[in-house]
Motif scaffolding. Structure first.
Motif, PDB file in Angstrom:
ATOM      1  N   VAL A 132       0.842  -1.204   0.000  1.00 11.65           N
ATOM      2  CA  VAL A 132       0.000   0.000   0.000  1.00 11.65           C
ATOM      3  C   VAL A 132       0.878   1.256   0.000  1.00 11.65           C
ATOM      4  O   VAL A 132       0.548   2.252  -0.669  1.00 11.65           O
ATOM      5  N   VAL A 283      -7.641   7.781   1.283  1.00  7.39           N
ATOM      6  CA  VAL A 283      -6.877   6.643   1.804  1.00  7.39           C
ATOM      7  C   VAL A 283      -7.504   5.336   1.357  1.00  7.39           C
ATOM      8  O   VAL A 283      -6.897   4.561   0.616  1.00  7.39           O
ATOM      9  N   LYS A 284      -8.715   5.097   1.776  1.00 12.55           N
ATOM     10  CA  LYS A 284      -9.425   3.874   1.392  1.00 12.55           C
ATOM     11  C   LYS A 284     -10.654   4.290   0.593  1.00 12.55           C
ATOM     12  O   LYS A 284     -11.587   4.893   1.119  1.00 12.55           O
ATOM     13  N   ASP A 288     -10.727  -0.018  -1.260  1.00 13.06           N
ATOM     14  CA  ASP A 288      -9.379  -0.298  -1.742  1.00 13.06           C
ATOM     15  C   ASP A 288      -8.420   0.784  -1.245  1.00 13.06           C
ATOM     16  O   ASP A 288      -8.689   1.983  -1.413  1.00 13.06           O
ATOM     17  N   TYR A 289      -7.311   0.377  -0.642  1.00 10.74           N
ATOM     18  CA  TYR A 289      -6.337   1.346  -0.133  1.00 10.74           C
ATOM     19  C   TYR A 289      -5.558   1.982  -1.278  1.00 10.74           C
ATOM     20  O   TYR A 289      -5.004   1.291  -2.129  1.00 10.74           O
ATOM     21  N   ARG A 290      -5.503   3.316  -1.258  1.00 11.57           N
ATOM     22  CA  ARG A 290      -4.687   4.042  -2.220  1.00 11.57           C
ATOM     23  C   ARG A 290      -3.351   4.480  -1.617  1.00 11.57           C
ATOM     24  O   ARG A 290      -2.370   4.665  -2.340  1.00 11.57           O
ATOM     25  N   GLU A 515      -6.428  -2.741   9.469  1.00 12.19           N
ATOM     26  CA  GLU A 515      -6.701  -1.410  10.002  1.00 12.19           C
ATOM     27  C   GLU A 515      -6.112  -1.245  11.400  1.00 12.19           C
ATOM     28  O   GLU A 515      -5.506  -0.220  11.724  1.00 12.19           O
TER      29      GLU A 515
END
Length: 537
Positions: A132, A283-284, A288-290, A515
């Motif tokens: 990530v 962020v999410k 999906d996490y960016r 998380e």
């Protein structure tokens, strides 16, 4: 000779301790893009036969799945360091099929950002975090910049030298605090004089036009060597220029290099300060996490610097916390281009030169940075990267300018005395001989690696991509022509298998959600420093 260096060398000699300048540890981290025989970036995954990129101590990946990173242990003898790196290359080539390790720092034949695969590290929380983080780099800066390769030179001073220097200088603080101060003295001088590394080791004066896919407006800043190749006529290291490891969001960072506590404090502030442009990324998004967060820096490693203080971090320990707890173990010089002329990117003469340079930066006077000092030195490096071979080229020093060749001669004078100390009692005089490249390049900029690369491109009438494939193929043949010893082959195979087992154990032992893992990780990232340690220099 530089009087501060002369004085310190004389005091060491009078105490009978000059030999302690020897024995520092040297290690290398060398990045190489895997490419196809046609020169495009390989899209195949990191070979399982090379072990786990998450846990292997010697063979991993950097930003991209195709960007292999080879790491040596530290050795006193630079010949052992180089030999280990050569063996790693031979082992890797046993598992690459027809792929090549690109010999150049700048990538070639990029077919858009999407053609650069982001590295993956399995399903564990720490593996997901590494992936990530790289996604965040892609969203923030694009993937092309992250596909640039280089060499990191890791150096630690002989530990026996520290108490001797401390006593000779009458310093009364704890030894760990003294060591930290001395390493930051070295670090500041690398910022002051680091342009010399770009001038002498820079090997990236040209690049493929495809590097600017989607950013075609930037091509106007370059000359065209042919339809596919751009260059700057007097560039040394485009890798370290404004198209390489630099970005606008970090321009305003005031990272302090005067004291360890202030360095940690200023980095922690950057890691915890939101940045509007990154908040817009999110962020999410849709599950999906960016990126890891929306702060100026996701983690410490996002801060681009030509040199970093380092401490070996424990499992999931933040680098800043490791430094705060146990001080500085070694420094990492990050501004060395891949030497296209050398099969593994660097030669023994270069390693010896870098060791002498690091000792020069340690022994020379190094006043604390004030005002715009750091920006001035960064500007010097940037201009040398772009046009350091320009006839009559000058750099900023103090309140005026100084010819690059005159400043280089001054540094050479101090380095010569240090090399002589390292060569004392040795007939070969290898360290003194390693300075010949500096003296030759001062007299003749055409003797620098960057000038030689441009000359090869012109003489061979090759595009940069063709040059990269040709030289990479030649290096592959050279490395494959000498087999690994059975003992070393067995060692690497055993390490690869063990690393896969270690990754499986990490994945099986995870009990936290991702998380919760991130929350706990960043909670320990920036513990408040004591009040007396919060000032920024």
């Amino acid at each position: 000779m530089n009087t501060s260096i002369e004085s310190r060398l004389r005091r060491l000699a009078q105490a009978g301790q000059q030999h302690l300048l020897k024995g520092g540890l040297k290690g290398l981290e060398k990045e190489s893009l895997r490419i196809t025989p046609q020169g495009t970036i390989a899209t195949t995954p990191h070979s399982e036969s090379l072990g786990s990129a998450l846990t292997h101590p010697y063979i991993t990946t950097d930003y991209s799945e195709a960007l292999i990173e080879l790491i040596t242990p530290p050795f006193q003898d630079p010949a052992e360091t180089l030999g280990f790196l050569e063996d790693l290359h031979r082992y890797v080539y046993q598992h690459l099929g027809d792929e090549l390790l690109l010999a150049t720092s700048m990538p070639c034949e990029i077919e858009g950002d999407a053609s650069i695969p982001i590295a993956t590290y399995g399903n564990s929380n720490i593996g997901r975090m590494k992936h990530v983080y790289r996604r965040g780099l892609a969203w923030r800066y694009g993937r092309a910049m992250q596909a640039i390769a280089g060499i990191h030179f890791n150096y630690s001073v002989n530990e026996a030298l520290w108490p001797v220097l401390q006593e000779l200088e009458g310093d009364r603080q704890t030894l760990q605090a003294y060591i930290a101060d001395q390493y930051f003295r070295l670090i500041r001088n690398v910022h002051r004089h680091g342009w010399l590394i770009l001038y002498l080791f820079g090997s990236s004066p040209a690049l493929c036009r495809s590097f600017f896919a989607g950013r075609e407006d930037m091509t106007a800043r370059f000359e065209a060597l042919d339809a596919r190749t751009l260059f700057r006529p007097h560039a040394t290291s485009l890798r370290m220029s404004d198209i390489g490891y630099r970005n606008d969001s970090q321009a305003g960072l005031e990272i302090c290099f005067n004291r360890l506590d202030d360095y940690v404090s200023s980095l922690c502030r950057a890691i915890s300060t939101p940045y509007d442009a990154y908040e817009r990324i999110g962020v999410k998004v849709a599950g999906d996490y960016r990126q890891l967060n929306t702060n100026i820096l996701q983690i410490e490693n996002e801060y681009y610097s030509p040199i970093r203080p380092k401490q070996i971090a424990q499992s999931c320990e933040k680098p800043t916390l490791a430094l705060k707890r146990r001080g500085i173990r070694y420094v990492e010089l990050r501004s060395v281009d891949l030497g296209c002329a050398h099969p593994v990117g660097i030669d023994l003469e270069g390693l010896r030169f870098l060791e002498v340079f690091m000792l020069y930066c340690l022994l020379e006077d190094s006043p604390p940075f004030q005002g715009h000092d750091r920006k001035t030195y960064a500007g010097n490096s940037l201009t040398v990267a772009c046009c350091g071979r320009t006839p009559g080229f000058s750099l900023w020093r103090g309140n005026g300018q100084m010819l690059l060749r005159d400043w280089a001669r001054e540094i050479a004078d101090g380095m010569t005395a240090i090399a002589a100390a390292l060569d004392q009692g040795v007939a070969a005089q290898a360290y003194t001989s390693s300075l010949a490249r500096l003296e030759h390049a001062i007299r003749d900029p055409d003797a620098t690696p960057s000038a030689k690369v441009l000359d090869e491109l012109r003489q061979g009438r090759e595009s940069f991509g063709e040059y990269g494939v040709r030289v990479s193929s030649e290096h592959a043949r050279s490395l494959k022509s000498r087999a690994l010893s059975p003992e070393r082959a067995e060692e690497f195979a055993r390490q690869s298998a063990q690393s896969l087992q270690e990754q499986a154990q990490i994945e099986a032992s995870d009990t936290l959600s991702f998380e919760e893992f991130l929350r706990r990780y960043f909670e320990q990232a920036c513990q408040p420093l004591p009040a007396e340690s919060r000032a920024v220099g």
